[in-house]
Design a protein around this motif. Structure first.
Motif, PDB file in Angstrom:
ATOM      1  N   MET A 145       0.815  -1.195   0.078  1.00  0.00           N
ATOM      2  CA  MET A 145       0.062   0.045  -0.022  1.00  0.00           C
ATOM      3  C   MET A 145       0.899   1.234  -0.030  1.00  0.00           C
ATOM      4  N   THR A 146       2.200   1.141   0.437  1.00  0.00           N
ATOM      5  CA  THR A 146       2.938   2.357   0.553  1.00  0.00           C
ATOM      6  C   THR A 146       3.115   2.879  -0.736  1.00  0.00           C
ATOM      7  N   ASN A 147       3.463   1.961  -1.737  1.00  0.00           N
ATOM      8  CA  ASN A 147       3.748   2.185  -3.143  1.00  0.00           C
ATOM      9  C   ASN A 147       2.355   2.920  -3.878  1.00  0.00           C
ATOM     10  N   LEU A 148       1.302   2.293  -3.416  1.00  0.00           N
ATOM     11  CA  LEU A 148       0.050   2.949  -4.034  1.00  0.00           C
ATOM     12  C   LEU A 148       0.030   4.399  -3.393  1.00  0.00           C
ATOM     13  N   ARG A 149      -0.058   4.686  -2.366  1.00  0.00           N
ATOM     14  CA  ARG A 149      -0.011   5.846  -1.564  1.00  0.00           C
ATOM     15  C   ARG A 149       1.084   6.781  -2.284  1.00  0.00           C
ATOM     16  N   SER A 168       0.212  10.346  -4.668  1.00  0.00           N
ATOM     17  CA  SER A 168       0.729  11.616  -4.433  1.00  0.00           C
ATOM     18  C   SER A 168       1.090  12.323  -5.542  1.00  0.00           C
ATOM     19  N   TYR A 169       1.314  11.630  -6.715  1.00  0.00           N
ATOM     20  CA  TYR A 169       1.563  12.361  -7.745  1.00  0.00           C
ATOM     21  C   TYR A 169       0.230  12.838  -8.444  1.00  0.00           C
ATOM     22  N   ILE A 170      -1.007  12.506  -7.748  1.00  0.00           N
ATOM     23  CA  ILE A 170      -2.239  13.148  -8.504  1.00  0.00           C
ATOM     24  C   ILE A 170      -2.582  14.599  -7.711  1.00  0.00           C
ATOM     25  N   ALA A 171      -1.886  14.743  -6.421  1.00  0.00           N
ATOM     26  CA  ALA A 171      -2.293  15.802  -5.366  1.00  0.00           C
ATOM     27  C   ALA A 171      -2.210  17.283  -6.317  1.00  0.00           C
ATOM     28  N   PRO A 172      -1.279  17.480  -7.180  1.00  0.00           N
ATOM     29  CA  PRO A 172      -1.497  18.697  -7.896  1.00  0.00           C
ATOM     30  C   PRO A 172      -2.321  18.940  -8.768  1.00  0.00           C
ATOM     31  N   TYR A 173      -3.041  17.619  -9.081  1.00  0.00           N
ATOM     32  CA  TYR A 173      -4.283  17.840  -9.924  1.00  0.00           C
ATOM     33  C   TYR A 173      -5.581  17.219  -9.499  1.00  0.00           C
ATOM     34  N   ARG A 174      -5.629  17.497  -8.023  1.00  0.00           N
ATOM     35  CA  ARG A 174      -6.685  16.831  -7.181  1.00  0.00           C
ATOM     36  C   ARG A 174      -8.096  17.386  -7.466  1.00  0.00           C
ATOM     37  N   TRP A 175      -8.227  18.679  -7.941  1.00  0.00           N
ATOM     38  CA  TRP A 175      -9.761  19.206  -8.127  1.00  0.00           C
ATOM     39  C   TRP A 175      -9.687  18.520  -9.543  1.00  0.00           C
ATOM     40  N   ALA A 190       0.797  -1.909 -12.323  1.00  0.00           N
ATOM     41  CA  ALA A 190       1.411  -0.485 -12.039  1.00  0.00           C
ATOM     42  C   ALA A 190       2.067  -0.901 -10.545  1.00  0.00           C
ATOM     43  N   LEU A 191       1.687  -1.423  -9.608  1.00  0.00           N
ATOM     44  CA  LEU A 191       2.129  -1.592  -8.440  1.00  0.00           C
ATOM     45  C   LEU A 191       3.756  -2.582  -8.451  1.00  0.00           C
ATOM     46  N   SER A 192       3.616  -3.221  -9.338  1.00  0.00           N
ATOM     47  CA  SER A 192       4.946  -3.783  -9.668  1.00  0.00           C
ATOM     48  C   SER A 192       6.019  -3.009 -10.416  1.00  0.00           C
ATOM     49  N   ALA A 193       5.543  -2.047 -11.001  1.00  0.00           N
ATOM     50  CA  ALA A 193       6.291  -1.344 -11.755  1.00  0.00           C
ATOM     51  C   ALA A 193       6.922  -0.166 -10.739  1.00  0.00           C
ATOM     52  N   ALA A 194       6.054   0.276 -10.012  1.00  0.00           N
ATOM     53  CA  ALA A 194       6.414   1.246  -9.074  1.00  0.00           C
ATOM     54  C   ALA A 194       7.387   1.343  -8.331  1.00  0.00           C
ATOM     55  N   PRO A 195       7.848   0.264  -7.550  1.00  0.00           N
ATOM     56  CA  PRO A 195       9.199  -0.060  -7.029  1.00  0.00           C
ATOM     57  C   PRO A 195      10.456   0.145  -7.828  1.00  0.00           C
ATOM     58  N   ARG A 196      10.198  -0.226  -8.851  1.00  0.00           N
ATOM     59  CA  ARG A 196      11.558  -0.274  -9.892  1.00  0.00           C
ATOM     60  C   ARG A 196      11.579   1.364 -10.372  1.00  0.00           C
ATOM     61  N   ILE A 197      10.635   2.175 -10.445  1.00  0.00           N
ATOM     62  CA  ILE A 197      10.940   3.424 -10.592  1.00  0.00           C
ATOM     63  C   ILE A 197      11.366   4.126  -9.437  1.00  0.00           C
ATOM     64  N   PHE A 198      10.794   3.785  -8.457  1.00  0.00           N
ATOM     65  CA  PHE A 198      11.077   4.420  -6.943  1.00  0.00           C
ATOM     66  C   PHE A 198      12.390   4.048  -6.560  1.00  0.00           C
TER      67      PHE A 198
END
Length: 595
Positions: free
Chosen positions: A1-5, A9-16, A302-310
């Motif tokens: 869930m950490t990777n998902l959170r 966070s990248y959506i935050a600037p476009y939350r509206w 996506a969640l498998s790709a996220a750790p590789r990016i991070f």
């Protein structure tokens, strides 16, 4: 869930805008829930009345609802894709900026293919989910629970009966979610391995052809390609096991509707309009469940790709500006190494330098010599902070290089590496890379000094000719001369030549050497060279051995001492020296005969 959170966070600037897409999704589903109800009214109040007016009225309402629902769906699709593309643009920019800032040691441990796989395939997986998969998932939940509430309101008994197949369906989805994540992780890792082999083979195509190893490389790629196929087939088998089982449970739901619902209509416990509406509503339950396996697969990808990016984004930047770093003023060119210890990060226990001490005066031309592994390249890499000293100080004009900003330091240093890299751009753009504001006259003057103007003028479009990727359309000597011109145009205070003339012939090197004497005049120059002619012209020769300066002096002085330099000269340079003299003598005779 950490990777998902973290992804969220990248959506935050476009939350509206993201919230707007969510609201449009809810409105679209409300339209979906109202449509079957209107259809039921069309059947019960329109068709059963035997009059056309009620049929037209309810059919018109049904058409209006479809138009509104489609409009909401269109707007929602546009907004959510804009958000997704903005998020991925930000992530790509952040990843690329981090790659630019990471030290060279990172690239020693991370294959280029793995980096490219993260920058392309992994980013695309995240885009699929954040771009539209997440809102489809949200729509599925809203549709499922909204439809379930409506069905319970219409006919609780029939609804409970139809929910029976959904229990084993939930079990199937649970086990599918449990296994599809690890399967996607294996696919992502294997895709990185495949991309690595592809990148290495393309980059080293000349070596492959020179050794006639096309068959071997095709086999190596085929082996990795087969492994990729097996990983994808393993993932596909999980999907093949889960999706048909889901379809079976969905089919049973319709069987129960036809049997139990038909009985209730025939017994007068329900109307025909309700039966048809119920059938339509049932799709509001079925499509979320049917899509759930596919959405889970997308989310897990996506969640498998996220750790590789991070992993790349979280790699610490070793050589970055310190807090309070100052802008370096215009340099005179003095360089000093004070008791410097240095080791590569991946070999931290093996010291390349152990208490290195060296002082270079402004405007001095210094040749660096030493056996393989003596630290010649490490020494020149410490000055522009491509590498960091473990202990001790590296000073330029008395400033510790770690106390000044990287940009102000590197703007005053030009490096011509052994492997001259050229971008896929015009000759003019390659030469002006370090000084984009340079005029055409300045570019031509730099090219002439580097002995590049003549061959550039012979190209079809001259300075506007496009150089192939990595300069593949040019010879090694031509690439090195363009790299020299690029360094000259920067007008640096410190010039570093790392075997910069190793790919040119002796005569051309002699011509470049004469030109470089003008370039090096008044600026500090450090030269690593394999050619004795280059070394001879240095003001001072520094010989490295076992992490320290073994000896230093001019060519004549060091030969007279009979020390380390004399040994290197006898082993590597004596025959070269005699051969170069013969070549130059022949060139002189030809020139005299021509006159």
């Amino acid at each position: 869930m950490t990777n998902l959170r973290r992804l969220l966070s990248y959506i935050a600037p476009y939350r509206w805008r993201f919230a707007l897409a969510g609201l449009l999704t809810v409105l679209s589903i409300v339209g979906e829930l109202a449509t079957p109800w209107l259809f039921g009214l069309t059947v019960d109040r329109g068709l059963t009345s035997g009059q056309l007016r009620p049929v037209i009225f309810y059919a018109s309402l049904l058409l209006l609802m479809q138009i509104l629902r489609s409009s909401m769906g269109y707007l929602q699709w546009i907004v959510q894709h804009q958000v997704g593309q903005d998020v991925i643009r930000d992530m790509r920019n952040e990843l690329y900026s981090k790659l630019q800032a990471l030290p060279t040691s990172f690239y020693r441990s991370m294959p280029t293919g793995q980096i490219m796989s993260r920058m392309t395939g992994d980013i695309d997986s995240v885009l699929e989910y954040l771009g539209w998969g997440m809102l489809v998932q949200f729509a599925a939940f809203v549709s499922f629970f909204g439809t379930a509430l409506v069905l319970l309101f219409i006919d609780p008994g029939l609804t409970l009966v139809l929910f029976i197949p959904l229990l084993p369906l939930a079990v199937i989805v649970f086990f599918f979610d449990k296994h599809i994540g690890p399967a996607w992780e294996k696919v992502r890792e294997q895709m990185g391995e495949l991309t690595t082999v592809l990148q290495e083979t393309i980059s080293g195509v000349r070596v492959v052809k020179a050794f006639a190893k096309e068959g071997h490389e095709a086999g190596r790629f085929g082996s990795q390609n087969n492994k990729t196929r097996e990983k994808n087939l393993a993932r596909a088998r999980l999907e093949a096991n889960a999706f048909p089982a889901m379809d079976l449970m969905i089919g049973l739901t319709f069987v129960l509707l036809a049997w139990h619902g038909g009985q209730r209509v025939m017994n007068g416990e329900s109307t025909l309009g309700t039966f048809f509406a119920y059938q339509w509503y049932l799709w509001g339950i079925i499509w979320p469940v049917r899509f759930m396996g596919w959405i889970i697969s997308m989310m897990r990808g996506a969640l498998s790709a996220a750790p590789r990016i991070f992993e790349v984004l979280d790699t610490p930047i070793v050589n970055q500006d310190r807090e309070g770093a100052i802008e370096l003023p215009r340099l005179r060119g003095e360089i000093e190494f004070k008791e410097v210890d240095f080791a590569f990060e991946d070999e931290s226990e093996r010291l390349v330098f152990n208490g290195l001490k060296l002082h270079i005066q402004p405007g001095e031309v210094v040749a660096i010599l030493g056996s393989t592994g003596s630290g010649k390249s490490a020494l020149i890499n410490l000055i522009p902070r491509f590498q960091e000293a473990k202990t001790g100080q590296v000073l330029v004009d008395g400033h510790e290089v770690r106390d000044v900003t990287l940009s102000s330091l590197r703007r005053q240093i030009a490096v011509v590496p052994q492997e001259s890299f050229l971008f896929s751009a015009t000759v003019r753009e390659n030469i002006a890379y370090g000084n984009p504001a340079a005029t055409m006259e300045e570019i031509i003057a730099a090219a002439k000094l580097a002995q590049a103007h003549d061959f550039v003028s012979e190209l079809d479009k001259g300075y506007d000719a496009v150089v192939g990727e990595r300069g593949i359309g040019l010879s090694g000597g031509q690439k090195q001369r363009l790299a020299l011109a690029r360094a000259i145009l920067m007008n640096p205070r410190i010039l570093i030549l790392d075997e910069a003339t190793s790919a040119v012939d002796t005569e051309t090197e002699h011509e470049i050497q004469q030109a470089m004497e003008q370039v090096m005049e008044g600026r500090t120059s450090l030269i690593i060279a394999q050619r004795l002619s280059t070394i001879k012209h240095a003001d001072r020769i520094v010989v490295l051995k076992e992490g320290r300066v073994a000896e230093e002096g001019t060519h004549t002085e060091l030969l007279a001492r009979g020390g380390e330099y004399a040994k290197i000269y006898d082993l590597q340079y004596r025959e070269q020296d005699e051969f170069s003299e013969q070549i130059l003598a022949i060139s002189g005779q030809r020139a005299a005969a021509a006159d």
